[in-house]
Scaffold this motif. Structure first.
Motif, mmCIF file in Angstrom:
data_model
loop_
_atom_site.group_PDB
_atom_site.id
_atom_site.type_symbol
_atom_site.label_atom_id
_atom_site.label_comp_id
_atom_site.label_asym_id
_atom_site.label_seq_id
_atom_site.Cartn_x
_atom_site.Cartn_y
_atom_site.Cartn_z
ATOM 1 N N TYR A 133 45.787 35.069 46.949
ATOM 2 C CA TYR A 133 45.648 36.048 45.870
ATOM 3 C C TYR A 133 44.243 36.025 45.293
ATOM 4 O O TYR A 133 43.553 35.011 45.301
ATOM 5 C CB TYR A 133 46.691 35.866 44.774
ATOM 6 C CG TYR A 133 46.930 34.456 44.267
ATOM 7 C CD1 TYR A 133 46.403 34.028 43.060
ATOM 8 C CD2 TYR A 133 47.743 33.581 44.983
ATOM 9 C CE1 TYR A 133 46.651 32.750 42.584
ATOM 10 C CE2 TYR A 133 48.009 32.306 44.509
ATOM 11 C CZ TYR A 133 47.452 31.897 43.304
ATOM 12 O OH TYR A 133 47.712 30.632 42.840
ATOM 13 N N ASP A 134 43.847 37.194 44.832
ATOM 14 C CA ASP A 134 42.507 37.435 44.299
ATOM 15 C C ASP A 134 42.549 37.225 42.791
ATOM 16 O O ASP A 134 43.146 38.010 42.056
ATOM 17 C CB ASP A 134 42.094 38.866 44.635
ATOM 18 C CG ASP A 134 40.661 39.181 44.229
ATOM 19 O OD1 ASP A 134 40.067 38.396 43.465
ATOM 20 O OD2 ASP A 134 40.147 40.229 44.674
ATOM 21 N N VAL A 174 41.789 42.660 55.485
ATOM 22 C CA VAL A 174 42.470 42.309 54.241
ATOM 23 C C VAL A 174 43.362 43.468 53.810
ATOM 24 O O VAL A 174 42.905 44.609 53.694
ATOM 25 C CB VAL A 174 41.460 41.984 53.120
ATOM 26 C CG1 VAL A 174 42.199 41.633 51.833
ATOM 27 C CG2 VAL A 174 40.546 40.837 53.541
ATOM 28 N N THR A 175 44.639 43.175 53.604
ATOM 29 C CA THR A 175 45.631 44.173 53.219
ATOM 30 C C THR A 175 46.259 43.780 51.887
ATOM 31 O O THR A 175 46.556 42.601 51.664
ATOM 32 C CB THR A 175 46.748 44.277 54.279
ATOM 33 O OG1 THR A 175 46.155 44.556 55.555
ATOM 34 C CG2 THR A 175 47.748 45.373 53.921
ATOM 35 N N THR A 176 46.460 44.747 51.008
ATOM 36 C CA THR A 176 47.117 44.492 49.724
ATOM 37 C C THR A 176 48.618 44.321 49.925
ATOM 38 O O THR A 176 49.254 45.104 50.632
ATOM 39 C CB THR A 176 46.864 45.650 48.743
ATOM 40 O OG1 THR A 176 45.459 45.716 48.458
ATOM 41 C CG2 THR A 176 47.624 45.453 47.442
ATOM 42 N N ASP A 248 49.830 46.059 41.889
ATOM 43 C CA ASP A 248 48.908 45.216 42.644
ATOM 44 C C ASP A 248 48.582 44.028 41.750
ATOM 45 O O ASP A 248 47.838 44.144 40.780
ATOM 46 C CB ASP A 248 47.644 45.993 42.996
ATOM 47 C CG ASP A 248 46.590 45.115 43.677
ATOM 48 O OD1 ASP A 248 46.908 43.952 44.020
ATOM 49 O OD2 ASP A 248 45.445 45.598 43.864
ATOM 50 N N ARG A 252 46.970 39.264 48.708
ATOM 51 C CA ARG A 252 46.311 39.816 49.880
ATOM 52 C C ARG A 252 46.790 39.114 51.153
ATOM 53 O O ARG A 252 46.989 37.899 51.174
ATOM 54 C CB ARG A 252 44.791 39.634 49.764
ATOM 55 C CG ARG A 252 44.187 40.262 48.507
ATOM 56 C CD ARG A 252 44.246 41.773 48.547
ATOM 57 N NE ARG A 252 43.613 42.396 47.385
ATOM 58 C CZ ARG A 252 44.272 42.894 46.344
ATOM 59 N NH1 ARG A 252 45.619 42.828 46.317
ATOM 60 N NH2 ARG A 252 43.631 43.454 45.350
#
Length: 267
Positions: A133-134, A174-176, A248, A252
């Motif tokens: 995670y971001d 990179v995919t959400t 969101d 990721r």
């Protein structure tokens, strides 16, 4: 495939030996994420699962080997879970390119040496699927921002940035990963539309973000949330969330091919 525990050198006592009690009752894999992880593994027949925990998101129909250092997590693995090696991501007891793919779901922020773990991940498998995670996104989550900012402060010191991961991994996609309102995997942001869940101690205990943050700070924030729920202040402040299906929260899915495998592809 029945569960087995395979002996391999392990590191010191893992953090989940103390905070993982009751984990599997709250952290149930969400089928929507499971489908995305499964798809990311492509046609891989053999899969290595790093930081495997209780076995969540391990794909069916493939030969899976798990690696998990925590005894508390290993004993919660079900009878149908993959064979489990007692070990850590930083030092894997496997030959180069032993697996078609490696998966690492919500684990890289617990590794003691990220660079070594990434190197081992790429050494042992041809492709990778990492869920992380971001924190640039997650630190703005309403619970941490408004009630326990100490969680974001602590997490930012542990969770590798996306830039750091990209630098170590090389070319990757990179995919959400959305978090739906009825998400079943009870990590901290899973209850974004169900704020009452944060008042439950057992729910909080199954999440490392709570367990690794100062207890008094968490207790103060939970009391403030309880007051806001009782007064209706939370619902007035976040009325827009009630109509949303997903958010969101910074999660990721990172996929790519290991450098060793890429070098073996004919030009």
């Amino acid at each position: 495939m029945s569960q087995a525990v395979l002996n391999s050198p392990a590191t010191g006592a893992p953090v989940y030996d103390s905070i993982g009690v009751g984990y599997s009752s709250v952290r149930r894999p969400d089928p929507r994420w499971a489908g995305q992880v499964q798809a990311a593994l492509g046609d891989a027949r053999t899969v290595l699962n790093l930081g495997a925990g209780t076995g969540a998101y391990e794909p069916a129909g493939r030969l899976v080997v798990a690696v998990e250092p925590s005894l508390e997590m290993r004993v919660q693995r079900g009878p149908g879970a993959a064979p489990c090696v007692i070990g850590s991501a930083e030092r894997l007891p496997f030959d180069d390119q032993s697996f078609d793919a490696v998966m690492a779901v919500l684990t890289v922020h617990h590794w003691s040496d990220l660079e070594a773990g990434i190197a081992e991940l790429q050494r042992t498998a041809a492709r990778f699927a990492i869920v992380t995670y971001d924190m640039d996104v997650q630190k703005e989550f309403w619970f941490t921002r408004d009630y326990v900012p100490e969680i974001a402060e602590a997490e930012c010191s542990r969770v590798p940035s996306m830039a750091r991961l990209r630098d170590l991994l090389g070319p990757c996609e990179v995919t959400t990963l959305p978090v739906w309102h009825d998400f079943t995997d009870g990590f901290m942001t899973a209850f974004w539309r169900r704020p009452e869940a944060y008042l439950d101690a057992a729910t909080r205990r199954a999440c490392s973000a709570f367990a690794l943050t100062d207890e008094q700070a968490v207790a103060r924030g939970v009391r403030r949330l309880a007051d806001d729920l009782e007064s209706g202040a939370w619902h007035r402040r976040h009325a827009d969330l009630v109509t949303r299906d997903h958010i969101d929260a910074g999660f990721r899915l990172i996929t790519g091919v290991s450098p060793l495998a890429a070098r073996e592809v004919p030009a």
